[in-house]
Design a protein around this motif. Structure first.
Motif, PDB file in Angstrom:
ATOM      1  N   ARG A 206      66.086-119.466   7.470  1.00 35.46           N
ATOM      2  CA  ARG A 206      67.385-119.253   8.126  1.00 35.46           C
ATOM      3  C   ARG A 206      67.357-119.598   9.608  1.00 35.46           C
ATOM      4  NH1 ARG A 206      69.035-114.539   9.173  1.00 35.46           N
ATOM      5  NH2 ARG A 206      67.076-113.512   8.718  1.00 35.46           N
ATOM      6  N   THR A 207      66.304-119.104  10.318  1.00 38.02           N
ATOM      7  CA  THR A 207      66.350-119.196  11.785  1.00 38.02           C
ATOM      8  C   THR A 207      65.205-120.019  12.376  1.00 38.02           C
ATOM      9  OG1 THR A 207      64.958-117.285  12.240  1.00 38.02           O
ATOM     10  CG2 THR A 207      67.280-116.836  11.818  1.00 38.02           C
ATOM     11  N   LEU A 211      59.893-114.244  11.976  1.00 39.86           N
ATOM     12  CA  LEU A 211      60.480-112.977  12.396  1.00 39.86           C
ATOM     13  C   LEU A 211      62.006-112.990  12.363  1.00 39.86           C
ATOM     14  CD1 LEU A 211      58.067-112.039  15.291  1.00 39.86           C
ATOM     15  CD2 LEU A 211      58.061-111.231  12.946  1.00 39.86           C
ATOM     16  N   GLY A 212      62.586-114.146  12.121  1.00 39.82           N
ATOM     17  CA  GLY A 212      64.047-114.231  12.037  1.00 39.82           C
ATOM     18  C   GLY A 212      64.722-114.180  13.396  1.00 39.82           C
ATOM     19  N   LEU A 213      63.982-114.489  14.455  1.00 38.37           N
ATOM     20  CA  LEU A 213      64.573-114.405  15.789  1.00 38.37           C
ATOM     21  C   LEU A 213      65.382-115.655  16.106  1.00 38.37           C
ATOM     22  CD1 LEU A 213      61.470-112.745  17.245  1.00 38.37           C
ATOM     23  CD2 LEU A 213      63.721-111.698  17.208  1.00 38.37           C
ATOM     24  N   LEU A 214      66.464-115.415  16.802  1.00 40.43           N
ATOM     25  CA  LEU A 214      67.390-116.505  17.117  1.00 40.43           C
ATOM     26  C   LEU A 214      66.928-117.235  18.387  1.00 40.43           C
ATOM     27  CD1 LEU A 214      70.565-114.497  16.177  1.00 40.43           C
ATOM     28  CD2 LEU A 214      69.575-116.413  14.924  1.00 40.43           C
ATOM     29  N   SER A 283      60.669-126.301  20.580  1.00 38.76           N
ATOM     30  CA  SER A 283      61.920-126.330  19.827  1.00 38.76           C
ATOM     31  C   SER A 283      62.284-124.911  19.407  1.00 38.76           C
ATOM     32  CB  SER A 283      61.753-127.208  18.583  1.00 38.76           C
ATOM     33  OG  SER A 283      62.768-126.886  17.654  1.00 38.76           O
ATOM     34  N   THR A 284      63.560-124.581  19.566  1.00 41.18           N
ATOM     35  CA  THR A 284      63.999-123.255  19.103  1.00 41.18           C
ATOM     36  C   THR A 284      64.383-123.299  17.624  1.00 41.18           C
ATOM     37  OG1 THR A 284      66.244-123.744  19.823  1.00 41.18           O
ATOM     38  CG2 THR A 284      64.848-122.527  21.360  1.00 41.18           C
ATOM     39  N   TYR A 285      64.315-124.485  17.033  1.00 40.78           N
ATOM     40  CA  TYR A 285      64.601-124.627  15.601  1.00 40.78           C
ATOM     41  C   TYR A 285      63.280-124.677  14.824  1.00 40.78           C
ATOM     42  CZ  TYR A 285      65.725-127.131  11.285  1.00 40.78           C
ATOM     43  OH  TYR A 285      65.797-127.526   9.975  1.00 40.78           O
ATOM     44  N   ALA A 286      62.371-125.525  15.271  1.00 44.17           N
ATOM     45  CA  ALA A 286      61.019-125.521  14.689  1.00 44.17           C
ATOM     46  C   ALA A 286      60.184-124.543  15.519  1.00 44.17           C
ATOM     47  CB  ALA A 286      60.434-126.924  14.716  1.00 44.17           C
ATOM     48  N   GLU A 288      58.308-122.160  14.504  1.00 40.19           N
ATOM     49  CA  GLU A 288      57.260-121.544  13.668  1.00 40.19           C
ATOM     50  C   GLU A 288      56.353-122.638  13.115  1.00 40.19           C
ATOM     51  OE1 GLU A 288      54.937-119.287  12.463  1.00 40.19           O
ATOM     52  OE2 GLU A 288      56.689-117.961  12.418  1.00 40.19           O
ATOM     53  N   GLY A 289      55.084-122.553  13.443  1.00 43.06           N
ATOM     54  CA  GLY A 289      54.133-123.487  12.839  1.00 43.06           C
ATOM     55  C   GLY A 289      53.644-122.967  11.499  1.00 43.06           C
ATOM     56  N   GLY A 290      53.569-121.646  11.385  1.00 42.63           N
ATOM     57  CA  GLY A 290      53.069-121.045  10.148  1.00 42.63           C
ATOM     58  C   GLY A 290      53.979-121.362   8.976  1.00 42.63           C
TER      59      GLY A 290
END
Ligand code: SF4
Ligand code: SF4
Length: 543
Positions: A206-207, A211-214, A283-286, A288-290
């Motif tokens: 989704r985010t 952690l689902g952080l925006l 990037s605030t969209y990518a 997460e590397g995990g």
């Protein structure tokens, strides 16, 4: 969730139960299993059969045709993955893997022996897909799939961290982690996942991060790290976000951005990039590397991995650097190329500082930060003062995925030796490709599973204890965000006095930034050894 005292956990019996393994039912004991996936997380991902259920319930609310679904799923996967067919057929039960699993060592439960863990699935395979199994049943180790078997699968395939240590010792290269991956995939066909995996995956979908952080929260945390760096060094580092046309996209595991002690590692990355004037963007969209998709199914793994490449394309960067993460690199090295690659729209990575071509990343276009930094050090491009880490007596934990899945063994050690002056290895049979897992990987890190994590982490902790007693080690360095989240609890429990650090935290401590003021503390705010010595001498003079 509190855990039994260490003396209790150390009373491990490796004596098998009196009943045969097929006749010993699974017992869901508190502290040894993880809560099931919340329905809303499965819904976000459009995964089947979202519902409220609990492993402790008698009735798991399975769909009426559940058996058919699982067997059809197994048939499909036997056809699709030749490795699975081989792993089902070739085990000779030599036992070489039996005592190599940290969960077996720490729990004594025979079904945590890799050979028997695999047998949980293999027995059904034999029954349904081999002539001998169909005709001779139990005589040849075959059994029917029923609810008892399914419950056993859930319990034991979520007690495998997919670390692959067992495969290193198998003469046939049978990889029980791959068997676990398939078994979990089959369980997911029935909505049977655990929440510590399903919710981070849904959040990431989704985010952009587990952690689902925006985006604004992600930026706030990075800004916090920038402030901390200014406090320690007097230098203003200036990361950019979503900047089109930057040369490099940098992707870290979100655990490094949001959690202690990972944030110190993240500060180290930012300082490094500032020191060499790298043209990069976050990037605030990518964000997460995990990739917890690896612990769910190939399909979900592919979906999450694609996001990084979509963002690289959107931002028109040339190539990607990835931070210190474990499973991110397993996905990158073993799956990305066939799932979403080759990433031909990016350029073959070349360090803008040293000119080194990272030929190993020719197809994925993604370079591990340790490869990048080791190359900088080798070319003399960093001004380092290792004495700033003199208060740290360091050992290095090879995280399972970077070591066994991608062979990243020398680069982190090379970096540590250049930024620290007190480095000691743990015993040989516990490091490099023989490394012991932290006990919390593959999504098994929730609090409700704490007893099992501490049991599984015992072999790693024992090796740390050895170097602590012999050399006074007080810092366990690693290159995985899950390790940074899981190992502190493990150390506090088994080896108090040892803290956990990312390798780039140590780099950040030692790195002399252009224009920095006098540093008095390390990144955690602890006084640097030289400053501590001055304060002590002044105090002595006063007395
Ligand atoms: S080492 Fe390999 S062949 Fe031997 S029991 Fe284990 S999985 Fe089977
Ligand atoms: S992959 Fe790791 S956790 Fe799983 S059975 Fe093998 S050694 Fe144990």
């Amino acid at each position: 969730m509190s855990a039994p005292k260490p003396q209790e956990l150390l009373k491990v019996s490796h004596r098998p139960p009196r009943t045969g393994w097929m006749d010993t039912p699974v017992e869901f004991r508190k502290g040894t299993w993880c809560y099931p996936a919340k329905p809303k997380s499965l819904e976000v991902l459009d995964l089947p059969f979202p519902r409220q259920w609990s492993p402790e319930d008698e009735d798991w609310k399975l769909p009426p045709n559940w058996k058919e679904i699982v067997l059809e799923g197994l048939r499909e996967r036997l056809h699709k993955f030749r490795s699975l067919q081989i792993f089902m057929d070739v085990c000779v039960r030599c036992g070489a893997c039996a005592d190599k699993c940290h969960f077996f060592i720490g729990s004594g439960d025979p079904k945590n022996m890799p050979v028997l863990r695999a047998e949980l699935l293999r027995s059904v395979y034999r029954r349904e897909f081999t002539t001998a199994g169909k005709l001779l049943g139990r005589m040849v180790g075959a059994r029917d799939l029923d609810e008892r078997v399914l419950k056993e699968w859930f319990y034991y395939f979520f007690q495998c961290t997919e670390c692959r240590r067992c495969s290193v010792f198998c003469p046939f290269g049978i990889d029980t982690a791959e068997i676990t991956i398939i078994a979990r995939e089959l369980l997911n066909l029935l909505g049977l996942n655990i929440d510590w995996i399903a919710t981070p995956v849904a959040n990431c979908y989704r985010t952009g991060n587990h952690l689902g952080l925006l985006p604004h929260a992600f930026k706030d945390m990075v800004d916090f790290c920038v402030d901390e760096i200014r406090n320690v060094t007097g230098v203003e580092v200036e990361p950019t976000f979503n900047r089109k046309g930057a040369e490099i996209l940098f992707v870290a595991p979100s655990g490094d951005v949001f959690a202690d002690p990972g944030i110190y590692t993240f500060m180290g990355y930012l300082m490094l990039f500032h020191a060499i004037g790298l043209d990069y963007t976050l990037s605030t969209y990518a964000s997460e590397g995990g990739n917890f998709g690896l612990f769910t199914s190939h399909e979900v793994m592919k979906r999450l991995n694609a996001k990084i490449y979509a963002e690289a394309k959107r931002l028109r960067v040339k190539w990607i650097i990835g931070g210190e993460c474990g499973h991110m690199w397993r996905v990158l090295h073993q799956y990305m190329d066939t799932m979403n690659g080759p990433a031909d729209f990016l350029e073959e990575p070349v360090s803008p500082i040293t000119g080194t071509k990272f030929e190993n990343a020719r197809s994925t276009k993604m370079v591990h930060i340790c490869e990048f930094t080791a190359d900088l050090i080798r070319h003399g491009k960093l001004n380092l003062d290792p004495s700033r880490n003199d208060h740290l007596v360091v050992t290095f934990h090879d995280s399972c995925n970077p070591s066994r899945a991608m062979g990243l063994l020398e680069e982190p050690r090379y970096i540590i030796r250049n930024v620290c002056r007190h480095f000691y290895e743990m015993p040989e049979n516990t490091i490099r490709e023989y490394t012991f897992c932290c006990g919390s990987g593959a999504g098994l890190g929730p609090d409700e599973n704490l007893e099992m994590r501490l049991r599984g982490g015992l072999p790693r902790a024992n090796a740390v204890k050895y170097v602590r007693e012999k050399y006074g080690v007080n810092t366990l360095a690693c290159i995985c965000a899950i390790d940074r989240a899981a190992l502190p609890a493990l150390m506090d429990y088994w080896v108090p006095g040892v803290s956990v650090a990312g390798v780039h935290e140590l780099v950040g401590n030692a790195l002399v930034l252009p224009g920095e003021g006098e540093r008095t503390t390390d990144l955690r705010g602890n006084p640097l050894p030289a400053v501590a010595a001055r304060v002590e001498a002044a105090a002595r003079e006063e007395v």
